[in-house]
Design a protein around this motif. Structure first.
Motif, short mmCIF file in Angstrom:
data_model
loop_
_atom_site.label_atom_id
_atom_site.label_comp_id
_atom_site.label_asym_id
_atom_site.label_seq_id
_atom_site.Cartn_x
_atom_site.Cartn_y
_atom_site.Cartn_z
N ARG A 88 114.09 46.36 109.95
CA ARG A 88 114.46 47.78 109.85
C ARG A 88 115.49 48.05 108.75
N TYR A 89 116.16 47.01 108.31
CA TYR A 89 117.15 47.22 107.24
C TYR A 89 116.54 47.07 105.85
N MET A 90 115.22 46.87 105.81
CA MET A 90 114.54 46.86 104.52
C MET A 90 114.02 48.27 104.22
N PHE A 91 114.83 49.21 104.58
CA PHE A 91 114.48 50.63 104.41
C PHE A 91 115.68 51.37 103.84
N GLU A 92 115.45 52.27 102.92
CA GLU A 92 116.53 53.11 102.37
C GLU A 92 116.07 54.56 102.33
N MET A 93 117.05 55.43 102.41
CA MET A 93 116.75 56.85 102.44
C MET A 93 117.48 57.55 101.30
N ALA A 94 116.80 58.46 100.62
CA ALA A 94 117.46 59.29 99.60
C ALA A 94 117.46 60.73 100.14
N ASN A 95 118.65 61.33 100.19
CA ASN A 95 118.76 62.67 100.77
C ASN A 95 118.54 63.73 99.69
N ILE A 96 117.28 64.19 99.57
CA ILE A 96 117.01 65.21 98.55
C ILE A 96 116.86 66.61 99.16
N GLU A 119 116.04 56.52 92.53
CA GLU A 119 116.32 55.31 91.74
C GLU A 119 117.48 54.52 92.35
N ILE A 120 118.51 55.25 92.79
CA ILE A 120 119.65 54.61 93.44
C ILE A 120 119.20 53.88 94.70
N VAL A 122 116.27 52.76 95.45
CA VAL A 122 115.46 51.58 95.10
C VAL A 122 116.37 50.41 94.70
N ALA A 123 117.37 50.74 93.86
CA ALA A 123 118.30 49.69 93.40
C ALA A 123 119.01 49.05 94.58
N LYS A 124 119.40 49.87 95.54
CA LYS A 124 120.06 49.34 96.74
C LYS A 124 119.09 48.45 97.51
N LEU A 125 117.88 48.97 97.72
CA LEU A 125 116.90 48.26 98.54
C LEU A 125 116.60 46.88 97.95
N ARG A 126 116.61 46.78 96.64
CA ARG A 126 116.30 45.49 96.00
C ARG A 126 117.34 44.44 96.35
N ASN A 127 118.53 44.89 96.79
CA ASN A 127 119.58 43.95 97.19
C ASN A 127 119.72 43.81 98.71
N ILE A 643 126.45 48.16 96.40
CA ILE A 643 127.06 49.39 95.89
C ILE A 643 127.05 49.38 94.35
N LEU A 644 127.35 48.22 93.76
CA LEU A 644 127.33 48.13 92.30
C LEU A 644 125.93 48.37 91.75
N ALA A 645 124.93 47.88 92.47
CA ALA A 645 123.55 48.11 92.03
C ALA A 645 123.25 49.61 92.00
N GLU A 646 123.75 50.33 93.00
CA GLU A 646 123.56 51.79 93.05
C GLU A 646 124.25 52.46 91.88
N VAL A 647 125.49 52.03 91.64
CA VAL A 647 126.26 52.65 90.55
C VAL A 647 125.59 52.36 89.21
N ASN A 648 125.14 51.11 89.05
CA ASN A 648 124.46 50.75 87.81
C ASN A 648 123.23 51.62 87.57
#
Lengths: 652, 305, 194
Positions: A88-96, A119-120, A122-127, A643-648
């Motif tokens: 369940r933690y291999m999931f991310e949400m973007a609040n649009i 994009e943010i 996705v970057a988070k999810l990859r980590n 978090i750094l992946a998101e910022v990047n």
């Protein structure tokens, strides 16, 4: 990785100002994204099924949904991916939605921003890494703060459900405000007669432990395992011995003690039992007025007490209770109406509050149920009721409606006619708000059957006319004229405010409160009983203005939440907890000191001091991770790398 | 001690007795009131009712004179003057407003104006209740007084800074310090009808009657006023009020300075009591020599501020 | 018989906005509780009550509001503002309406304005107000020659009124006269009634 992206239209909520198809198209270019789509309603059953199908078909090992706030549907989609076999933690949400479509109108800009948020994510999810919850035992016991009608109902329902209850009451008796009322609307049945039996049930139920004259000192722990330290204030009476016979108050010479229970409409003795039906029926000494304390000599009560229960040397004591959940039911107070200098600011004896009027109406009150003027003991002939005193008044920072005043004012006007058939009652009102079952019919009865004069307008001032009566200066806006009434007595429907120490309690319980001190529910409509702290529930007026039926209903609802929680033997923790990298930890202990939950302890690894996180206690707040000078503490699912992946992704 | 002073026009006309008693009482207290030179009318209600900028120009000229004199605090006995001067000072903080007002003046107004305070507050700041008590020569214990501030003295609260706008208590404190019995007078900030006595006599008569009626019913020996216009409406126009209310009033209406002066043992002549339409002789009969004159202040005596 | 008020025709939103801007008050905050009317000492001489004036302003009923007697009889005692539960300075709204009406030469209660001018004329001439002068001018303007004649014997006996005006010394009077002159000239320049 193989990531799938789903950009939700949310009907027109998002699609109205965001080009969802384009966002999905752009997302296909992000690293590891192998699939993207833009469903109409992702959270609906077909939408969830489409996610599951895509996971299987495209062999996805991670999913991003761009839709609403995670507060709304993160749990929903976590379950969706879990059903398809992902962690369940291999999931991310973007609040649009809340962060994009609801706040901006320009489609181009909104579409760009949405793509960036995806994009943010996705970057988070990859980590991300799969995380697993741990289970822990639950203490199946409920602590209820406040013994008004809401707390009483919650206590009885929990106890009937087989869950032991600790009921903590600040005053010396339970019953709350309802115990002070004479009759209740809309049925005009006697308050003591319907509340009394419930209070007795509380006293007699083997599953309920009652601490009166007690307050919450400290709260630690977490859902399932709270530890609550309770301060039992010194009553100067050994309640184990006190039989409630009342011999002490009969003989007490300090007869000028302000009578709190009777809302200061009369005086009582320094040692007393507030009212005949009090639960527990035990005496308490008011040390501020007791001669033994103020003058250092008296001791009459100690002499007359047949049980030898008087203990002038008693000190506050503490008891700690382990419980699995907490229900806050701390009720309300009347606002301090004396700021209204135009109504005399408390200087005119016959201008009283509605709660004081209840005590005058009550057979157990200071006048034995006779309506008389506090100033001279005469029966009033003309009584003016003023509504919205301290409610809906922006000039004093109270814009809210207190909810039940319209109804009790109608009730008091009706009862006044019953008590004094020759009297005339006037009610100044702005609006009549009576949306409950049988409520409007009731208030109409006051007008149609009891001849109460309702006058639409506020009252500007009340002052004594120098001849023993009061001039009430009001307006009848329907007539379009100022009006004046010579009254014998004026009753103010004083608005409510949160209990004085509600914010302090909220901080102990780690729950939120609004700017007026009322506790915040988790969701205004869908989670009215829960708070944002798991295992802490709300009942009654502490959450916002409500009348007796609503308070009772919420008491039962809170009990249902407690019973549902305890239906399981073990609870799962949230694995988004802090983790200590022992190799980096230098054992400085800063994290231990900053943790508000006591979730970090000291341990020894090869003779070196190291920090250790108790995962079931950690609430994942992240304070320790930002405090640690070595970067040795990382919060799972919000690591520095993530978090750094998101910022990047955002700054690229 | 010298205090810059703005008496207001009525001090030179209909309320000469207020002026006389204010000067006399301040002299006893050691306050020397010095008129600012060449002051003009503040414009009173007519000016601001006609135009705010005209009103502000008239007031600014006075505040400017005081500023040129290096005055820090200006005292005035009249609530209407006080209200206009303070409103102007507040409005002149707005640069656009100031520019419009400067156009009306001979020279642009000084950038900073002195503060303006009522004589009543000036007295309380000058000496506390104990200080006042030390000047008492006559016992006012037989007098029951109804303090009456009028509507302007205490509001709007943020401009006037005179305690609770509904329930100011400074006058009560001063009168009590003088030894009188002071009523909790509910209409203490009600409007007397102001300057409408001339164009709308009935209105003023009725409003004044309400105040006179309550003071009579509360068995006051006198109403104590702090405003020249209020005093004139309640005293000189008392027969008009009585006629309107179909009542008989015989209510002396004195200025608070006249009451203080009586307590200080000043002569009725010094206090201008002969100007009152409703005679204060009944009050004078109730005065007795003070039993003992406390030279040393009482420990812990409270301030009236 | 009076027809029902056509609300869609009535609403002059420009008027509502103008009153709000000039008075600095949020007029939509008024929820018509009537407290202003209840406390207004002058309400018994009003043709429209204060809360009705506020309602009229909310609805943009310019003529009804600016032609009302009430805005001229308001005593500026600000009891309404003090007790308004919505922090509206109602007295400031009344004063704004008075100013607007004056500038458009709508003066529903002429005697009130005549009294103000009588007062201000003495100030213009001498720098300070002069009570007997004010009275004399007012009696001439209003043709109410017997105004307060009942007070005269007492006022004269007690020497309440000065027969001679107080003229501000050191050129002060002419300085004040110039203020009035500039005020009048500017009003004429701006095309409003001074």
């Amino acid at each position: 990785m193989r990531i799938g992206v789903f950009v939700c239209h949310c009907g027109s909520n998002i699609a109205g100002t965001v080009d969802c198809a384009k966002v999905a198209e752009i997302a296909k270019n992000f690293p590891d994204v192998v699939y993207a789509d833009d469903p109409m309603y992702t959270c609906a059953e077909p939408g969830q099924a489409a996610i599951e199908a895509a996971i299987h078909e495209h062999k996805l090992d991670g999913v991003v949904v761009a839709s609403c706030s995670p507060r709304m549907h993160e749990a929903t989609f976590r379950r969706t991916v879990e059903r398809a076999g992902l962690n369940r933690y291999m999931f991310e949400m973007a609040n649009i939605r809340e962060h994009v479509s609801w706040i901006g109108k320009e489609q181009q800009a909104n579409t760009n921003k949405s793509a960036e948020l995806v994009e943010i994510a996705v970057a988070k999810l990859r980590n991300n890494r799969p995380l697993a919850a741990k289970t822990f035992d639950v203490t199946k016991k409920t602590l209820i703060v406040g013994g008004g009608v809401a707390g009483i109902q919650a206590a009885l329902d929990c106890a009937e459900g087989g869950i032991p209850v600790i009921l903590v009451e600040r005053e010396s008796t339970i019953g709350g405000k309802m115990a002070k009322l004479d009759k209740t609307f809309p049925t005009v049945d006697c308050s003591a007669c319907i509340l009394g039996p419930k209070m007795v049930d509380v006293a007699q139920h083997p599953g309920i432990t009652l601490y009166a004259c007690a307050e919450i000192e400290e709260v630690s722990g977490y859902v399932g395992n709270f530890s609550v330290k309770i301060r039992k204030r010194a009553t100067y009476i050994d309640w184990e011995k006190c039989t409630g016979c009342g011999a002490c108050s009969e003989k007490c010479p300090s007869k000028k003690t302000p009578d709190v229970f009777n809302e200061f409409t009369g005086t009582t003795t320094a040692i007393n039992i507030p009212f005949p039906q009090a639960i527990p029926k035990k005496a308490v000494i008011n040390a501020q007025y007791c001669r033994q304390f103020t003058k250092g000599k008296c001791g009459v009560c100690a002499k007359v007490c047949p049980a030898g229960a008087i203990d002038y040397a008693m000190q506050d004591s503490f008891v700690t209770e382990e419980v699995g959940c907490i229900i806050a039911a701390t009720g309300y107070e009347l606002m301090d109406w004396t700021i209204y200098q135009e109504y005399g600011g408390g200087r005119y004896p016959d201008v009283i509050t509605s709660l004081q009027y209840e005590r005058l109406l009550s057979a157990s009150g200071p006048t034995g149920g006779h309506i008389v003027r506090p100033s001279d003991g005469r029966e009033p002939q003309t009584i003016v009721f003023i509504q919205c005193v301290g409610s809906r008044d922006n000039s004093i920072g109270r814009p809210y409606c207190s909810g039940f005043c319209c109804m009790y004012t109608a009730k008091q006007a009706i009862l006044t006619k019953d008590h004094l058939p020759q009297s005339r009652s006037y009610v100044f009102y702005m609006d009549i708000r009576t949306p409950g079952k049988m409520y409007d019919e009731f208030s109409r009865r006051a007008v149609e059957e009891y001849g109460v004069e309702y006058i639409r307008g506020r009252v500007s001032a009340v002052y004594p006319d120098g001849l023993g009566r009061y001039v009430v200066m009001g307006a009848d806006t329907l007539l379009g004229e100022p009006v004046e009434i010579r009254a014998d007595m004026v009753v103010l429907a004083v608005g409510i405010e949160a209990a004085k120490n509600a914010p302090a309690l909220a901080e102990k319980l780690r729950i939120s409160y609004d700017k007026y001190g009322f506790f915040m529910e988790s969701h205004v409509k869908l989670k009215p009983v829960e708070t944002n702290t798991a295992g802490v529930f709300l009942a009654g007026v502490c959450q916002g203005a409500k009348d007796i039926p609503a308070s009772v209903a919420q008491g039962s609802a809170a009990a249902a939440k407690a019973l549902a929680l305890f239906a399981r033997d073990k609870l799962e923790n949230d694995p988004q907890t802090a983790q200590v990298d022992a190799r980096r930890c230098v054992g400085c202990g800063k994290c231990i000191r900053c943790c508000p939950f006591g979730a970090i302890t000291e341990t020894e690894i090869r003779n070196e001091k190291k920090a250790q996180v108790i995962e079931t206690v950690c609430q994942g707040c992240g304070l320790c991770t930002s405090t640690c000078p070595q970067g040795a503490v990382q919060l799972s699912h919000a690591t520095d790398n993530q978090i750094l992946a998101e910022v990047n992704a955002l700054c690229r | 001690m010298n205090y810059a002073y703005y008496p207001g026009c009525s001090a030179k006309g209909s309320s000469a007795d207020y002026e006389k008693s204010t000067q006399a009482v301040c002299a006893v207290l050691g306050m020397n009131l010095v008129e600012i030179p060449g002051w003009n009318c503040c414009g009173s209600t007519p000016a601001h009712a006609v135009d705010t900028e005209l009103s502000a120009a008239l007031c600014s000229r006075n505040l400017d004179i005081a500023a040129q004199q290096g005055v820090e605090k200006l005292l005035t006995p009249c609530p209407s003057c006080l209200s206009n001067l303070r409103h102007t000072a507040k409005r002149m903080e707005n640069p656009q407003f100031r520019a419009r007002v400067d156009e009306l003046l001979d020279n642009p107004a000084a950038p900073d104006f002195p503060g303006v305070t009522s004589v009543m507050q000036g007295m309380a700041a000058h000496c506390d209740a104990n200080g006042i008590a030390s000047f008492i020569r006559k016992d006012l214990g037989q007098l029951t007084l109804a303090p009456y501030y009028g509507c302007l003295m205490s509001r709007p609260a943020d401009i006037m800074d005179f305690g609770d706008p509904e329930n100011p208590t400074l006058m009560e404190c001063l009168l009590a310090a003088c030894g009188a019995k002071v009523l909790d007078f509910p209409l203490k900030t009600a409007c007397c009808g102001a300057s409408y006595g001339i164009p709308e006599r009935t209105m003023t008569a009725r409003l004044s009657a309400r105040i006179l009626r309550l003071a009579t019913d509360m068995k006051a020996d006198a109403i104590v006023a702090a405003c020249p216009l209020c005093q004139m409406n309640l005293d000189l126009r008392q027969p008009q009020a009585a006629k309107e209310a179909d009542a008989i009033f015989a209510m002396p209406v004195l200025y608070f300075t006249q009451i203080m002066g009586l307590a200080f043992g000043l002569s009725p002549d010094t206090l201008g009591l002969e100007k009152l339409r409703v005679s204060a002789s009944a009050l004078l009969d109730k005065l007795e020599p003070a039993p003992s004159i406390s030279k040393t202040p009482v420990e812990g005596g409270q301030s009236c501020e | 018989m009076k027809n029902a008020t056509d609300m869609s025709q009535r609403h002059d939103s420009g008027f509502t906005v103008e009153v709000g801007a000039q008075s600095g008050q949020k007029l939509s905050a008024c929820y018509q509780c009537g407290n202003c009317t209840a406390g207004c000492p002058a309400s018994f001489v009003y043709d429209r009550q204060v809360n009705q004036i506020m309602r009229g302003v909310q609805l943009g009923m310019k003529d009804e509001v600016l032609d009302s007697r009430a805005i001229w009889l308001c005593l500026s005692c600000s009891t309404c503002s003090l007790r308004c539960p919505n922090n509206i300075d109602v007295a400031a709204v009344m004063e704004t309406l008075r100013h607007m009406a004056r500038k458009e030469n709508r003066v529903a209660v002429g005697n009130v304005e005549k009294f103000w001018f009588s007062f201000l004329n003495t100030v213009r001439a001498f720098g300070r107000s002069w009570e007997i002068g004010t009275m004399a001018l007012y009696m001439m303007r209003s043709l109410r020659l017997f105004t307060d004649l009942d007070l005269a014997p007492e006022a004269l006996k007690k020497q309440k009124l000065g027969f001679k005006p107080h003229v501000v010394a050191q050129g002060g009077a002419s300085s004040v006269t110039r203020i009035f002159k500039r005020y009048k000239e500017r009003a004429e320049r701006e095309g409003v009634r001074p």
